[in-house]
Motif scaffolding. Sequence first.
Motif, short mmCIF file in Angstrom:
data_model
loop_
_atom_site.label_atom_id
_atom_site.label_comp_id
_atom_site.label_asym_id
_atom_site.label_seq_id
_atom_site.Cartn_x
_atom_site.Cartn_y
_atom_site.Cartn_z
N CYS A 1 14.58 -3.27 -0.39
CA CYS A 1 13.75 -3.80 0.69
C CYS A 1 12.94 -2.64 1.24
CB CYS A 1 14.68 -4.35 1.78
SG CYS A 1 13.86 -4.90 3.28
N TYR A 2 11.72 -2.89 1.69
CA TYR A 2 10.99 -1.81 2.37
C TYR A 2 10.27 -2.34 3.60
CZ TYR A 2 7.28 -3.44 -0.92
OH TYR A 2 6.42 -4.20 -1.67
N LEU A 3 10.12 -1.44 4.56
CA LEU A 3 9.38 -1.75 5.78
C LEU A 3 8.32 -0.66 5.95
CD1 LEU A 3 12.68 -2.33 6.51
CD2 LEU A 3 11.57 -3.31 8.51
N LEU B 1 0.67 -11.43 -7.52
CA LEU B 1 1.16 -11.21 -8.88
C LEU B 1 0.85 -9.79 -9.33
CD1 LEU B 1 -0.01 -14.61 -10.40
CD2 LEU B 1 2.25 -14.02 -9.50
N ARG B 2 1.89 -9.00 -9.50
CA ARG B 2 1.69 -7.64 -10.04
C ARG B 2 1.42 -7.76 -11.54
NH1 ARG B 2 6.67 -7.83 -7.51
NH2 ARG B 2 7.04 -6.52 -5.69
N PRO B 3 0.55 -6.91 -12.07
CA PRO B 3 0.37 -6.92 -13.51
C PRO B 3 1.42 -6.04 -14.18
CG PRO B 3 -1.29 -5.51 -12.47
CD PRO B 3 -0.37 -5.99 -11.38
N GLY C 1 0.80 -1.23 0.00
CA GLY C 1 0.00 0.00 0.00
C GLY C 1 0.83 1.28 0.00
N MET C 2 2.08 1.18 -0.47
CA MET C 2 2.89 2.41 -0.54
C MET C 2 2.35 3.31 -1.64
SD MET C 2 6.77 1.16 0.06
CE MET C 2 6.69 0.04 -1.29
N LEU C 3 2.30 4.61 -1.34
CA LEU C 3 1.84 5.63 -2.31
C LEU C 3 3.08 6.49 -2.55
CD1 LEU C 3 -1.47 6.43 -0.38
CD2 LEU C 3 -1.13 4.72 -2.17
N GLY D 1 8.71 -5.88 2.30
CA GLY D 1 8.64 -6.36 0.91
C GLY D 1 9.83 -5.93 0.13
N ALA D 2 9.79 -6.25 -1.07
CA ALA D 2 9.08 -7.34 -1.72
C ALA D 2 10.00 -7.87 -2.81
CB ALA D 2 7.78 -6.83 -2.34
N THR D 3 9.81 -9.14 -3.10
CA THR D 3 10.57 -9.70 -4.22
C THR D 3 9.91 -9.27 -5.53
OG1 THR D 3 9.24 -11.71 -4.23
CG2 THR D 3 11.23 -11.72 -2.85
N TYR E 1 1.40 -2.60 -12.50
CA TYR E 1 2.69 -3.10 -12.03
C TYR E 1 2.90 -2.84 -10.54
CZ TYR E 1 7.67 -4.27 -12.05
OH TYR E 1 8.90 -4.83 -11.76
N ARG E 2 3.87 -2.00 -10.15
CA ARG E 2 4.20 -1.81 -8.73
C ARG E 2 3.33 -0.73 -8.08
NH1 ARG E 2 9.22 -3.47 -6.98
NH2 ARG E 2 9.23 -1.78 -5.48
N ASN E 3 2.41 -0.14 -8.85
CA ASN E 3 1.75 1.07 -8.35
C ASN E 3 0.22 1.01 -8.40
OD1 ASN E 3 4.10 2.86 -7.73
ND2 ASN E 3 4.60 2.25 -9.83
N THR F 1 9.77 7.68 -4.66
CA THR F 1 10.66 6.51 -4.56
C THR F 1 10.40 5.49 -5.67
OG1 THR F 1 9.28 5.99 -2.65
CG2 THR F 1 11.55 6.46 -2.21
N GLU F 2 9.25 5.56 -6.33
CA GLU F 2 9.03 4.64 -7.45
C GLU F 2 9.47 5.25 -8.78
OE1 GLU F 2 8.24 1.47 -7.61
OE2 GLU F 2 7.76 1.12 -5.52
N ALA F 3 9.91 6.53 -8.78
CA ALA F 3 10.40 7.14 -10.02
C ALA F 3 11.80 6.63 -10.28
CB ALA F 3 10.41 8.66 -9.89
N1 GLY Z 1 4.98 -1.11 -4.79
C1 GLY Z 1 5.91 -1.98 -4.25
C2 GLY Z 1 5.93 -3.33 -4.82
O1 GLY Z 1 5.28 -3.61 -5.81
O2 GLY Z 1 6.62 -4.15 -4.27
#
Ligand code: GLY
Length: 389
Positions: A262-264, A318-320, A50-52, A275-277, A344-346, A56-58
């Motif tokens: 890695c994130y906490l 599973l991320r799309p 649930g990270m927004l 997470g996350a692999t 995907y991750r977002n 950090t995702e750029a």
């Molecule tokens: N948004 C972080 C992840 O997909 O692991």
Amino acid sequence: MASRAPSADVVVAGGGVVGLSAAWEAAQRGLSVHLLDPSPGRGAAWVAAGMLAPVTEATFGEESHARMFLAAAARWPDFAARLTRATGMDTGFQACGTIAVGLDASDRAAIDQLLEFQRGLGLDASRLSASECRALVPTLSPAVRGGALMPGDHQVDNRRLILSLIEGCARAGVTLTTERVVSVASDTKGAATGVVTERGDTVAAGTVLLAAGAYTPKIGGVPEGVVPPVRPVKGHAVRLRAPGDGPAFARTVRGLVRGRHCYLVPRADGSVVVGATAEERGYDTTVQAGAVHSLLDDARLLVPTVDEWEYLECAAGLRPGSPDNAPFVGPTSVPRLAVATGHYRNGFLLAPLTAEAIATYLTTGAVPPPLDAYPVDRHLPAARTGSGR
Ligand code: GLY
């Protein structure tokens, strides 16, 4: 026996964060909505942190996504407040900010490089010394060499949000059917007319929205070259609980640990998502020992007190994934067939923006900016997106 449900303005195949948000937003605009999912919210959305995190995702090579991420992040306070007003439920949205930290000298150097890139895009991020990092998160390891503060990268409790969306959908009159969609139904001219469920029932609708995340390409009844290329990217996430009342620390911690990410993510109730692999293993959601081991190992190197925390669970989702890591939101070349996938991750960051774009598309026929810059057919062999309505 197969039956036909009363028709809706829109039928949504998939009840993850994107499908539920789109269904809720469409219902808010007065459309009748029918959503189908065998287990709403219990796929990747349940595993997510649930990270927004627009900053950090750029990342390098994805400069143009940053504008979309920022637009998405700006929607969150209002989206969360509207959902709470509609349901009386707390979504767990927290404007907590994030720190990114590097464990060793090369991790720190990599963070500095990324910081330069992010600041070059005008994103809000500033350098922190090692002691400034520890002042913000006192339980960080003394080994941490320094990092950066991203004050606008927040979080939402993914599970609270999903439960709020399910309640919001119910209160807004969305029909929710716990069945899997197996195919799209169409008329003799090839226009989508509804969906067919695993029980053989047909749900008719004015528009069909495929929002089944990584499973979207598995839905049948659509000619080849219409559904955009989405692939499953497996992510393991561990859940832990720190002792005491309240959150383990005040901000999300993203770490580079000898080159590994890695994130906490600390929740208000003391639980922490680690997470996350990111694994290319097809449609496999097995929880594997090696992934649990490496996540825990990285987490305890960043925050040694993790050793004392309660282990709650590990899950894999599973991320799309899409070829350019940007989503596909809008009409396809099949009339009355639209998609919302490839986040995907977002998925959580982009859900309110996507929901708004889908509701606008359904009511006006046009996908608004910034998602209009990412046409659904951009990775299809012959670009031929139609009106889709
Ligand atoms: N948004 C972080 C992840 O997909 O692991």
